[in-house]
Design a protein around this motif. Structure first.
Motif, PDB file in Angstrom:
ATOM      1  N   GLN A 134     -15.701 106.602   8.966  1.00  0.00           N
ATOM      2  CA  GLN A 134     -16.446 106.741   7.719  1.00  0.00           C
ATOM      3  C   GLN A 134     -17.368 105.551   7.490  1.00  0.00           C
ATOM      4  O   GLN A 134     -18.499 105.702   7.024  1.00  0.00           O
ATOM      5  CB  GLN A 134     -15.479 106.879   6.540  1.00  0.00           C
ATOM      6  N   GLU A 135     -16.882 104.369   7.831  1.00  0.00           N
ATOM      7  CA  GLU A 135     -17.662 103.160   7.569  1.00  0.00           C
ATOM      8  C   GLU A 135     -18.683 102.870   8.655  1.00  0.00           C
ATOM      9  O   GLU A 135     -19.793 102.399   8.359  1.00  0.00           O
ATOM     10  CB  GLU A 135     -16.722 101.968   7.423  1.00  0.00           C
ATOM     11  N   PHE A 136     -18.350 103.184   9.928  1.00  0.00           N
ATOM     12  CA  PHE A 136     -19.195 102.745  11.039  1.00  0.00           C
ATOM     13  C   PHE A 136     -19.731 103.885  11.895  1.00  0.00           C
ATOM     14  O   PHE A 136     -20.313 103.644  12.943  1.00  0.00           O
ATOM     15  CB  PHE A 136     -18.425 101.759  11.922  1.00  0.00           C
ATOM     16  N   GLY A 137     -19.534 105.121  11.447  1.00  0.00           N
ATOM     17  CA  GLY A 137     -20.117 106.250  12.147  1.00  0.00           C
ATOM     18  C   GLY A 137     -19.130 107.031  12.983  1.00  0.00           C
ATOM     19  O   GLY A 137     -18.091 106.506  13.405  1.00  0.00           O
ATOM     20  N   PRO A 138     -19.441 108.313  13.237  1.00  0.00           N
ATOM     21  CA  PRO A 138     -18.541 109.181  13.995  1.00  0.00           C
ATOM     22  C   PRO A 138     -18.413 108.791  15.464  1.00  0.00           C
ATOM     23  O   PRO A 138     -17.574 109.348  16.177  1.00  0.00           O
ATOM     24  CB  PRO A 138     -19.186 110.566  13.848  1.00  0.00           C
ATOM     25  N   GLU A 139     -19.227 107.864  15.919  1.00  0.00           N
ATOM     26  CA  GLU A 139     -19.158 107.429  17.322  1.00  0.00           C
ATOM     27  C   GLU A 139     -17.916 106.597  17.613  1.00  0.00           C
ATOM     28  O   GLU A 139     -17.515 106.434  18.768  1.00  0.00           O
ATOM     29  CB  GLU A 139     -20.408 106.615  17.691  1.00  0.00           C
ATOM     30  N   VAL A 140     -17.279 106.051  16.570  1.00  0.00           N
ATOM     31  CA  VAL A 140     -16.112 105.185  16.749  1.00  0.00           C
ATOM     32  C   VAL A 140     -14.895 106.031  17.103  1.00  0.00           C
ATOM     33  O   VAL A 140     -14.557 106.990  16.395  1.00  0.00           O
ATOM     34  CB  VAL A 140     -15.836 104.353  15.487  1.00  0.00           C
ATOM     35  N   GLN A 141     -14.237 105.691  18.197  1.00  0.00           N
ATOM     36  CA  GLN A 141     -13.060 106.420  18.666  1.00  0.00           C
ATOM     37  C   GLN A 141     -11.919 105.438  18.938  1.00  0.00           C
ATOM     38  O   GLN A 141     -12.153 104.372  19.512  1.00  0.00           O
ATOM     39  CB  GLN A 141     -13.360 107.170  19.971  1.00  0.00           C
ATOM     40  N   LEU A 142     -10.721 105.804  18.535  1.00  0.00           N
ATOM     41  CA  LEU A 142      -9.541 105.022  18.888  1.00  0.00           C
ATOM     42  C   LEU A 142      -8.920 105.624  20.147  1.00  0.00           C
ATOM     43  O   LEU A 142      -8.684 106.834  20.213  1.00  0.00           O
ATOM     44  CB  LEU A 142      -8.522 105.036  17.752  1.00  0.00           C
ATOM     45  N   HIS A 143      -8.642 104.795  21.134  1.00  0.00           N
ATOM     46  CA  HIS A 143      -8.012 105.231  22.378  1.00  0.00           C
ATOM     47  C   HIS A 143      -6.691 104.491  22.529  1.00  0.00           C
ATOM     48  O   HIS A 143      -6.674 103.262  22.657  1.00  0.00           O
ATOM     49  CB  HIS A 143      -8.914 104.947  23.579  1.00  0.00           C
ATOM     50  N   LEU A 144      -5.606 105.232  22.499  1.00  0.00           N
ATOM     51  CA  LEU A 144      -4.282 104.644  22.662  1.00  0.00           C
ATOM     52  C   LEU A 144      -3.984 104.425  24.138  1.00  0.00           C
ATOM     53  O   LEU A 144      -3.992 105.367  24.930  1.00  0.00           O
ATOM     54  CB  LEU A 144      -3.216 105.569  22.055  1.00  0.00           C
ATOM     55  N   ILE A 145      -3.781 103.177  24.511  1.00  0.00           N
ATOM     56  CA  ILE A 145      -3.303 102.859  25.851  1.00  0.00           C
ATOM     57  C   ILE A 145      -1.787 102.941  25.780  1.00  0.00           C
ATOM     58  O   ILE A 145      -1.148 102.173  25.074  1.00  0.00           O
ATOM     59  CB  ILE A 145      -3.756 101.459  26.293  1.00  0.00           C
ATOM     60  N   ARG A 146      -1.209 103.871  26.481  1.00  0.00           N
ATOM     61  CA  ARG A 146       0.188 104.234  26.287  1.00  0.00           C
ATOM     62  C   ARG A 146       1.119 103.018  26.328  1.00  0.00           C
ATOM     63  O   ARG A 146       1.028 102.193  27.235  1.00  0.00           O
ATOM     64  CB  ARG A 146       0.625 105.250  27.343  1.00  0.00           C
ATOM     65  N   PRO A 147       2.012 102.931  25.366  1.00  0.00           N
ATOM     66  CA  PRO A 147       2.953 101.802  25.330  1.00  0.00           C
ATOM     67  C   PRO A 147       3.854 101.780  26.557  1.00  0.00           C
ATOM     68  O   PRO A 147       4.058 102.791  27.219  1.00  0.00           O
ATOM     69  CB  PRO A 147       3.770 102.067  24.056  1.00  0.00           C
TER      70      PRO A 147
END
Length: 281
Positions: free
Chosen positions: A122-135
Motif C-alpha cells: 500500500q505504501e510502496f506499490g504493488p511491485e513489493v513482494q515478500l519472499h519467505l526463505i524457508r526456515p
C-alpha cells in the motif's frame, strides 16, 4: 550491485565469513551507472520521462530489485531495522521505482506476515513482494558439509556472536544462492540493496536498460578493504574452484593479487561493496 543474467551456475559451497565478497564475479567498468543526479533529495517527486517508462515496460518480468530483510540477521541492530527499511523503500519508490515499476523482492525468514505485505504494498506499490526463505537448514540455508551444528564451530568464527549464524546465512544467500533462485523465477537482471540503502536523488533513466545496452556485467558504488581476519583462505578456495571447474580467473580478479597469485598473502583485500546501491546483471 547490478549483475547480469543470474543463470544457474557452479559456485563453491562455502559458508561465507561476515563480510560478503563478490570476488568471483566479473566486474565491468561501470563507474557511471549511478551518475545521473537529477533532483535534490528534498524533492517530493521525480520526473518520469515517457520514453524511459515505456522502455521499462518492455522489460517487465526480467528485472528485480532485491533486499534481505531478516530481522534476526544482526541482533545488535534489530531496533533500527524496521525504520531503516521503510526509509530505504520510500526513497527507492520516490526516486526510481514510482516510474520504472521494477519488482521489489524482500527476502525474509518468517519475520514478516500478510499484514506486513499489505502495508508495504500500500505504501510502496504493488511491485513489493515478500519472499519467505524457508526456515531451517534446508535447500536454501543449509550448513555446509563439516558444519553439523552451530555449537560445534561457532567458537572458531570471527566476530561471533555479534555476526551470528543468521547473518552468515544471509551473506551466503546474497553472494552465492540468490542467482539460481532468481533464475528459476525467470529474472535475468537484479539490483541488490541493503535494507538501509538510501537512493538520495532522482534517477530518470532505467538502470537495468542502461547497463544492458552498454554491455556492463556488474556495477557497484565503491571499493573497500575487507577485514583480514575474515578472508583468510578465501582466495585459496577460489583458486581451487577455478581449477576444478576448468575456468580461468578474470583479469579484473587477478589484478587484485600481487603477481596474479590467488592467495591470502598476496590479496589486496579490495572488494566492491553495495552500500547505497549495487546492481548485478
Amino acid at each position: 550491485a547490478l549483475s547480469a543474467r543470474p543463470s544457474r551456475s557452479l559456485w563453491p559451497s562455502v559458508f561465507l565469513a561476515p563480510m560478503p565478497t563478490h570476488l568471483l564475479t566479473a566486474i565491468a567498468a561501470a563507474t557511471s551507472v549511478l551518475g545521473a543526479v537529477a533532483t535534490s533529495v528534498a524533492s517530493r517527486s521525480c520526473a518520469c520521462p515517457v520514453e524511459e517508462r515505456e522502455k521499462a515496460k518492455q522489460r517487465s518480468g526480467r528485472d528485480a530489485i532485491v533486499m534481505s530483510v531478516t530481522k534476526a540477521q544482526m541482533p545488535h541492530m534489530v531496533d533500527s531495522r524496521a525504520s531503516s527499511l521503510r526509509r530505504s523503500l520510500r526513497l527507492l519508490h520516490r526516486n526510481f521505482n514510482a516510474c520504472f515499476k521494477k519488482d521489489v523482492l524482500l527476502f525474509h525468514r518468517g519475520d514478516f506476515g500478510s499484514s506486513d505485505a499489505a502495508s508495504l504494498r500500500q505504501e510502496f506499490g504493488p511491485e513489493v513482494q515478500l519472499h519467505l526463505i524457508r526456515p531451517g537448514f534446508d535447500v536454501h540455508f543449509p550448513l555446509p558439509a563439516g558444519f553439523a551444528t552451530q555449537a560445534n564451530h561457532s567458537r572458531d568464527w570471527a566476530l561471533f556472536p555479534e555476526y551470528n549464524v543468521e547473518f552468515r546465512h544471509v551473506c551466503r544467500w546474497n553472494g552465492v544462492l540468490i542467482y539460481n533462485y532468481l533464475a528459476d523465477l525467470g529474472y535475468e537482471f537484479f539490483m541488490r540493496l541493503d535494507d538501509d540503502s538510501e537512493m538520495l536523488s532522482c534517477i530518470n533513466y532505467d538502470l537495468f536498460d542502461f547497463m544492458q545496452r552498454r554491455r556492463f556485467a556488474y556495477g557497484f558504488r565503491l571499493y573497500e578493504h575487507d577485514w583480514e581476519e575474515t578472508v583468510q583462505g578465501f582466495p585459496e578456495l577460489a583458486r581451487r574452484f577455478f581449477e576444478e571447474a576448468d575456468m580461468r580467473p578474470t583479469d579484473q580478479l587477478l589484478q587484485q593479487f600481487s603477481g596474479g597469485n590467488l592467495s591470502s598473502r598476496t590479496w589486496n583485500r579490495v572488494t566492491p561493496r553495495p552500500k547505497a546501491s549495487s546492481v548485478i546483471f
